[in-house]
Write an enzyme that holds these catalytic residues in place. Sequence first.
Site, PDB file in Angstrom:
ATOM      1  N   GLN A   1       1.875   4.832  11.823  1.00 33.30           N
ATOM      2  CA  GLN A   1       0.773   4.061  11.145  1.00 33.30           C
ATOM      3  C   GLN A   1       0.838   2.550  11.416  1.00 33.30           C
ATOM      4  O   GLN A   1       0.149   1.803  10.963  1.00 33.30           O
ATOM      5  CB  GLN A   1       0.833   4.323   9.658  1.00 33.30           C
ATOM      6  CG  GLN A   1       0.350   5.827   9.127  1.00 33.30           C
ATOM      7  CD  GLN A   1       0.200   5.721   7.889  1.00 33.30           C
ATOM      8  OE1 GLN A   1       1.328   6.056   6.988  1.00 33.30           O
ATOM      9  NE2 GLN A   1      -0.644   5.411   6.997  1.00 33.30           N
TER      10      GLN A   1
ATOM     11  N   GLY B   1       3.990   4.928   0.368  1.00 35.16           N
ATOM     12  CA  GLY B   1       4.424   5.574   1.808  1.00 35.16           C
ATOM     13  C   GLY B   1       3.725   5.014   2.953  1.00 35.16           C
ATOM     14  O   GLY B   1       2.600   4.957   3.027  1.00 35.16           O
TER      15      GLY B   1
ATOM     16  N   HIS C   1       2.705  14.340   2.507  1.00 34.84           N
ATOM     17  CA  HIS C   1       1.598  13.427   3.155  1.00 34.84           C
ATOM     18  C   HIS C   1       2.413  12.770   4.360  1.00 34.84           C
ATOM     19  O   HIS C   1       1.770  12.659   5.390  1.00 34.84           O
ATOM     20  CB  HIS C   1       1.057  12.556   2.008  1.00 34.84           C
ATOM     21  CG  HIS C   1       0.114  11.449   2.533  1.00 34.84           C
ATOM     22  ND1 HIS C   1      -1.209  11.448   2.289  1.00 34.84           N
ATOM     23  CD2 HIS C   1       0.234  10.620   3.257  1.00 34.84           C
ATOM     24  CE1 HIS C   1      -1.766  10.599   2.906  1.00 34.84           C
ATOM     25  NE2 HIS C   1      -0.969  10.031   3.411  1.00 34.84           N
ATOM     26  N   GLU C   2       3.506  12.253   4.261  1.00 37.66           N
ATOM     27  CA  GLU C   2       3.913  11.177   5.206  1.00 37.66           C
ATOM     28  C   GLU C   2       4.404  11.937   6.255  1.00 37.66           C
ATOM     29  O   GLU C   2       4.168  11.479   7.325  1.00 37.66           O
ATOM     30  CB  GLU C   2       5.176  10.499   4.548  1.00 37.66           C
ATOM     31  CG  GLU C   2       4.824   9.339   3.584  1.00 37.66           C
ATOM     32  CD  GLU C   2       3.346   8.406   3.945  1.00 37.66           C
ATOM     33  OE1 GLU C   2       3.407   8.052   5.147  1.00 37.66           O
ATOM     34  OE2 GLU C   2       2.600   8.250   2.949  1.00 37.66           O
TER      35      GLU C   2
ATOM     36  N   CYS D   1      -4.658   6.963   1.988  1.00 37.18           N
ATOM     37  CA  CYS D   1      -3.984   6.731   2.951  1.00 37.18           C
ATOM     38  C   CYS D   1      -4.231   5.258   3.348  1.00 37.18           C
ATOM     39  O   CYS D   1      -5.418   4.909   3.511  1.00 37.18           O
ATOM     40  CB  CYS D   1      -4.151   7.667   3.996  1.00 37.18           C
ATOM     41  SG  CYS D   1      -3.164   7.491   5.462  1.00 37.18           S
ATOM     42  N   LEU D   2      -3.100   4.448   3.629  1.00 36.80           N
ATOM     43  CA  LEU D   2      -3.495   3.195   4.253  1.00 36.80           C
ATOM     44  C   LEU D   2      -4.313   3.189   5.474  1.00 36.80           C
ATOM     45  O   LEU D   2      -4.656   1.960   5.849  1.00 36.80           O
ATOM     46  CB  LEU D   2      -1.935   2.331   4.464  1.00 36.80           C
ATOM     47  CG  LEU D   2      -1.285   2.225   3.092  1.00 36.80           C
ATOM     48  CD1 LEU D   2       0.019   1.597   3.216  1.00 36.80           C
ATOM     49  CD2 LEU D   2      -1.914   1.335   2.239  1.00 36.80           C
TER      50      LEU D   2
ATOM     51  N   HIS E   1       1.862  12.996   8.951  1.00 37.37           N
ATOM     52  CA  HIS E   1       1.464  11.771   9.890  1.00 37.37           C
ATOM     53  C   HIS E   1       2.359  12.230  11.130  1.00 37.37           C
ATOM     54  O   HIS E   1       2.139  11.988  12.138  1.00 37.37           O
ATOM     55  CB  HIS E   1       1.915  10.520   9.612  1.00 37.37           C
ATOM     56  CG  HIS E   1       0.978  10.013   8.375  1.00 37.37           C
ATOM     57  ND1 HIS E   1      -0.591   9.694   8.906  1.00 37.37           N
ATOM     58  CD2 HIS E   1       0.749   9.609   6.984  1.00 37.37           C
ATOM     59  CE1 HIS E   1      -1.103   9.204   7.911  1.00 37.37           C
ATOM     60  NE2 HIS E   1      -0.502   9.247   6.751  1.00 37.37           N
TER      61      HIS E   1
HETATM   62 NI    NI Z   1      -0.957   8.405   5.125  1.00 37.90          NI
END
Ligand code: NI
Length: 173
Positions: free
Chosen positions: A51, A46, A134-135, A92-93, A138
Amino acid sequence: MAILPIVQFPNPILAMKCQTVTEITDNIRQLAADMAETMYKAPGVGLAAPQVGDPIRMVVIDVSEEKNHLLTLINPVITERSSEEETGEEGCLSLPGVWEKVTRNTAITVEYMDLDGLQQSLQADGLLAICIQHELDHLDGTVFIDHLSRLKYDRACAKLKKRRQQEKREKTH
Ligand code: NI
């Protein structure tokens, strides 16, 4: 399509409340395609628009093993949550190398607009439900370690810092 640089924690963009998307323009479609390519390349399951440095309410998700179930959620809102919760490890990226346990609702319903501008409703459980939660966090400036206790949060930040210093050293040698 293009691979976009991923914004790293604690960049202030990751703490912003993102803007609602008012119209599906060519720019939005392009950004969605670039976000998907960036997510697959990373690889991740995701990615949220902040991000990649664009604080708007859009996320891409694909939790399938074959990587052929791309979901693009625009202005998503969780309208139902199961009372049941589960705790699982997340990463998380924007915080590479950090994995921590977070408690989420086991099942959710999310309403969103798709890339054709159509309103959609999706019921999700398992990894997809966790990934959506999670997304969507953000989009309101929350990263997964914000759900941790102060002690664990500080420990995660220290881990991240150490990892970055190590990478820097490896680069200069
Ligand atoms: Ni994340």
